[in-house]
Design an enzyme around this catalytic site. Structure first.
Site, PDB file in Angstrom:
ATOM      1  N   ASP A 242      42.467  45.462  46.581  1.00  0.00           N
ATOM      2  CA  ASP A 242      43.671  44.832  46.700  1.00  0.00           C
ATOM      3  C   ASP A 242      44.961  45.964  47.090  1.00  0.00           C
ATOM      4  O   ASP A 242      46.402  46.607  46.615  1.00  0.00           O
ATOM      5  CB  ASP A 242      43.660  44.967  45.567  1.00  0.00           C
ATOM      6  CG  ASP A 242      45.410  44.054  44.876  1.00  0.00           C
ATOM      7  OD1 ASP A 242      46.171  43.442  46.374  1.00  0.00           O
ATOM      8  OD2 ASP A 242      46.447  43.970  43.590  1.00  0.00           O
TER       9      ASP A 242
ATOM     10  N   HIS B 113      55.627  42.397  51.382  1.00  0.00           N
ATOM     11  CA  HIS B 113      54.548  42.584  51.285  1.00  0.00           C
ATOM     12  C   HIS B 113      53.231  41.385  50.856  1.00  0.00           C
ATOM     13  O   HIS B 113      52.327  41.541  50.811  1.00  0.00           O
ATOM     14  CB  HIS B 113      53.539  43.563  50.989  1.00  0.00           C
ATOM     15  CG  HIS B 113      53.240  44.188  49.553  1.00  0.00           C
ATOM     16  ND1 HIS B 113      54.926  43.856  48.708  1.00  0.00           N
ATOM     17  CD2 HIS B 113      52.604  43.884  48.816  1.00  0.00           C
ATOM     18  CE1 HIS B 113      54.885  44.366  47.629  1.00  0.00           C
ATOM     19  NE2 HIS B 113      52.835  44.791  47.039  1.00  0.00           N
ATOM     20  N   ASP B 114      53.799  40.511  49.998  1.00  0.00           N
ATOM     21  CA  ASP B 114      53.130  39.624  49.526  1.00  0.00           C
ATOM     22  C   ASP B 114      53.921  38.027  49.852  1.00  0.00           C
ATOM     23  O   ASP B 114      54.797  38.247  50.677  1.00  0.00           O
ATOM     24  CB  ASP B 114      53.385  39.275  47.904  1.00  0.00           C
ATOM     25  CG  ASP B 114      53.095  40.832  46.908  1.00  0.00           C
ATOM     26  OD1 ASP B 114      51.831  41.141  47.147  1.00  0.00           O
ATOM     27  OD2 ASP B 114      53.460  41.369  45.935  1.00  0.00           O
TER      28      ASP B 114
ATOM     29  N   ASP C 118      55.233  48.168  39.446  1.00  0.00           N
ATOM     30  CA  ASP C 118      54.459  47.097  39.437  1.00  0.00           C
ATOM     31  C   ASP C 118      54.755  46.553  38.878  1.00  0.00           C
ATOM     32  O   ASP C 118      54.280  47.030  37.595  1.00  0.00           O
ATOM     33  CB  ASP C 118      53.092  47.679  40.180  1.00  0.00           C
ATOM     34  CG  ASP C 118      52.907  46.577  40.524  1.00  0.00           C
ATOM     35  OD1 ASP C 118      52.789  46.153  41.762  1.00  0.00           O
ATOM     36  OD2 ASP C 118      50.978  46.220  40.219  1.00  0.00           O
TER      37      ASP C 118
ATOM     38  N   GLU D 165      59.788  44.965  39.720  1.00  0.00           N
ATOM     39  CA  GLU D 165      58.757  43.967  40.021  1.00  0.00           C
ATOM     40  C   GLU D 165      58.867  43.067  38.589  1.00  0.00           C
ATOM     41  O   GLU D 165      58.022  43.790  37.934  1.00  0.00           O
ATOM     42  CB  GLU D 165      57.337  44.029  40.907  1.00  0.00           C
ATOM     43  CG  GLU D 165      57.663  42.730  41.363  1.00  0.00           C
ATOM     44  CD  GLU D 165      55.796  42.911  41.592  1.00  0.00           C
ATOM     45  OE1 GLU D 165      55.368  41.839  42.579  1.00  0.00           O
ATOM     46  OE2 GLU D 165      55.265  43.323  41.010  1.00  0.00           O
TER      47      GLU D 165
ATOM     48  N   ARG E 281      59.113  52.482  42.756  1.00  0.00           N
ATOM     49  CA  ARG E 281      58.981  50.696  42.280  1.00  0.00           C
ATOM     50  C   ARG E 281      57.673  50.223  41.277  1.00  0.00           C
ATOM     51  O   ARG E 281      56.210  50.959  42.166  1.00  0.00           O
ATOM     52  CB  ARG E 281      58.725  50.107  43.602  1.00  0.00           C
ATOM     53  CG  ARG E 281      58.919  48.744  44.073  1.00  0.00           C
ATOM     54  CD  ARG E 281      57.453  48.286  43.699  1.00  0.00           C
ATOM     55  NE  ARG E 281      57.408  46.605  44.067  1.00  0.00           N
ATOM     56  CZ  ARG E 281      55.796  45.879  43.684  1.00  0.00           C
ATOM     57  NH1 ARG E 281      54.528  46.954  43.208  1.00  0.00           N
ATOM     58  NH2 ARG E 281      55.708  45.114  44.391  1.00  0.00           N
TER      59      ARG E 281
ATOM     60  N   GLU F 197      53.314  43.832  27.602  1.00  0.00           N
ATOM     61  CA  GLU F 197      52.754  43.377  27.194  1.00  0.00           C
ATOM     62  C   GLU F 197      52.165  43.766  26.068  1.00  0.00           C
ATOM     63  O   GLU F 197      51.135  45.062  26.596  1.00  0.00           O
ATOM     64  CB  GLU F 197      51.836  42.118  28.463  1.00  0.00           C
ATOM     65  CG  GLU F 197      51.552  40.848  27.294  1.00  0.00           C
ATOM     66  CD  GLU F 197      51.266  40.173  29.029  1.00  0.00           C
ATOM     67  OE1 GLU F 197      51.321  39.016  28.584  1.00  0.00           O
ATOM     68  OE2 GLU F 197      50.391  40.501  29.737  1.00  0.00           O
TER      69      GLU F 197
END
Ligand code: GLC
Length: 550
Positions: free
Chosen positions: A60, A311-312, A200, A242, A198, A207
């Site tokens: 990824d 980048h996404d 992610d 993010e 940054r 969670e």
């Protein structure tokens, strides 16, 4: 400049592997990037955000790490990285790195140990279930490429949780050892000299996953803990997160209910991103006016990070179906341009038909909206995408430096390149490259340099407050302003195609000596504000008054 450097920063994001290859192996590396720092200094960026730098099997694009305390050997060594930090600092450029700790690669030694036995010291570092959870097929982030969030691991003889791809098992943040380890990782990189992270996938990090509960509780306190931790280690370090969540949930990411900004400093404004795209597609600023009106109030020190491309994929999931279809029709008409049932895998220049006026307009808009602008590598020269590549790789092609083979990115044989260079059509490197634009004062690159330099004279955008100027205007026109102790800037952007005149005479009493500081063309003397001309797809940034003169 205000105390908080990030409020007036210009952030530039890049992947080391596609930026510049110094040793001819086909993969970009840290030394290559060091060689391009002068270019970045000239462009005027003040902070680099590096996509994942850690060793990774790269399933990824590095968002699947196997060692958080090292750099991918393909990029160089930790020594090279320290040198990069030094060289960047010499040029006044800070560096922040992607911190991808929601999950690891399944090849990470922690996971290898965890799956090997229930008695492994790392077993409880991941999230397990002995039985198949009811929510196994819920909450996937990559629909079409991922069909479950719980997978059975034969070695472990248990189900493990993965919010993203199956090869990215989630870490268990309910485990204090995991939390301590994450803090240690942050300390390590801060000690080396990065200016922050940054972060992610932050909503998933916090969670506390419960098998069978698709709405597991969230522990926001961990964000407070992390903030405290980094701030003690390095006072000026920042967290840029993010968190692509519903707008009403965003304030909790910035700070707790007391109203103090004690969590994340900066959040990407995904909502604004979708609205910018919709406005450009409709040639109508209505959505941006709404954005200026209903942005949640941020605690002191809280800041938005604005962007057009990253980048996404462009994530349009927060638009209504009708709105999304409008954006698709304009910017992603072919099925092949879309991805994950929610987005577009294209760069901006091709989406805007490579129309220079529209590209400038789009970036002038982004850079004038409240927040800290983030620019993706290659956008400054108007690079295109390669839709023949898989998924998001389409927008991850090598930087186009020159007319040299492989766009000057690498001297390797083309088949050895990490990804093919775009070498055909109007976006081919023979046409779109840094060398061609560097010496051309009319190039897009020269425009970006000018626009970014203009920001230096407009600290109100990053540090002040931004609002809509609610006066009657011709269709397609957005008028807004940024106010701060340093003065006031007024912006007129014309999203439509007609040349128009805008009456801003209501601002006369506030105007000291209004002057154009950036515009799509020379409009001549500004004079009175009663008839401000602006061309189709044009824009004018006007300094209304400065500091004590206001
Ligand atoms: C973030 C990254 C994306 C990555 C995912 C999984 O959303 O931006 O590129 O695939 O996290 O780590």
């Amino acid at each position: 400049m205000g105390d908080r450097w990030y409020s007036e920063a210009v952030v530039y994001c890049l992947d080391i592997d596609t930026y510049a290859d110094s040793d001819g192996d086909g993969v970009g590396d840290i030394r290559g990037l060091i060689g391009r720092l002068d270019y970045l200094a000239r462009l005027g960026v003040t902070c680099l955000w590096l996509h994942p730098i850690h060793p990774s099997p790269n399933r990824d694009d590095g968002y699947d790490a196997t060692d958080f305390y090292n750099v991918d050997p393909r990029f160089g060594t930790l020594g090279d990285f320290a040198e990069l930090l030094h060289q960047a600092q010499n040029r006044g450029i800070r560096v922040i790195i992607d911190l991808v700790v929601n999950h690891t690669s399944d090849e990470h030694p922690w996971f290898q140990s965890a799956r090997s036995s229930p008695d492994s010291p790392y077993r409880d570092w991941y999230v397990w279930s002995d039985t198949e959870p009811d929510d196994r097929h819920q909450g996937m982030v990559f629909p079409g490429e991922q069909n479950e969030t719980w997978s059975y691991d034969r070695t472990a003889k248990a189900w493990f949780y993965h919010r993203f791809y199956k090869f990215q098992p989630d870490l268990n943040f309910a485990n204090p050892q995991v939390r301590d380890e994450i803090k240690k990782i942050m300390s390590f990189w801060l000690q080396l000299g990065v200016s922050g992270f940054r972060m992610d996938a932050v909503p998933f990090i916090i969670e506390l996953t419960e098998p069978g509960n698709p709405n597991s509780p969230k522990d926001f306190e961990f964000l407070t803990e992390m903030r405290q931790h980094i701030q003690w280690r390095r006072g000026d370090a920042v967290l840029l997160a993010e968190a692509n969540v519903e707008p009403d949930q965003l304030p909790t990411f910035f700070g707790d209910a007391s109203g103090s900004g004690n969590r994340i400093h900066m959040l990407f404004d995904f909502m604004l991103n979708g609205r910018l795209m919709l406005s450009l597609a409709r040639q109508d600023p209505e959505q941006l006016i709404d954005a200026l009106h209903d942005t949640p109030k941020l605690p002191v020190g809280g800041q938005w990070a604005t962007f057009l491309r990253n980048h996404d994929e462009i994530d349009l999931s927060r638009l209504t179906t009708e709105q999304r279809n409008q954006v698709y029709a304009e910017f992603g008409p072919d099925e092949n341009m879309r991805i994950y049932d929610r987005g577009i895998r294209r760069r901006l220049a091709p989406m805007l038909g490579n129309d220079r006026r529209r590209i400038e307009l789009a970036y002038a808009l982004q850079f004038s909206m409240r927040g800290t602008p983030v620019l993706r590598y290659g956008e400054e020269i108007g690079m295109g995408e390669d839709l023949s590549l898989r998924g998001r790789d389409a927008i991850r092609t090598p930087m186009q430096w020159s007319y040299q083979p492989n766009a000057g990115f690498s001297t390797a044989d083309p088949e050895k390149l990490v990804r093919p260079v775009i070498d055909k059509g109007e976006f081919g490197y023979q046409t779109v490259n840094v060398t061609a634009q560097r010496s051309d004062p009319k190039s897009l690159l020269a425009w970006f340099e000018r626009m970014i330099r203009t920001l230096r004279e407009a600290p109100e955008i990053g540090s002040g407050s931004t609002s809509h100027i609610d006066v009657p205007v011709p269709p397609g026109v957005l008028t807004h302003r940024a106010d701060g102790p340093t003065g006031t800037m007024v912006f007129v952007h014309n999203l439509g195609t007609d040349d128009v005149e805008v009456d801003l005479s209501s601002l006369e009493p506030e105007a000291d000596l209004p002057i154009d500081v950036l515009a799509d063309r020379g409009y001549g003397e500004l004079g009175k504000l009663g008839a401000v001309k602006v061309s189709g797809y044009g824009y004018r940034w006007i300094r209304l008054c400065r500091g004590s003169a206001c």
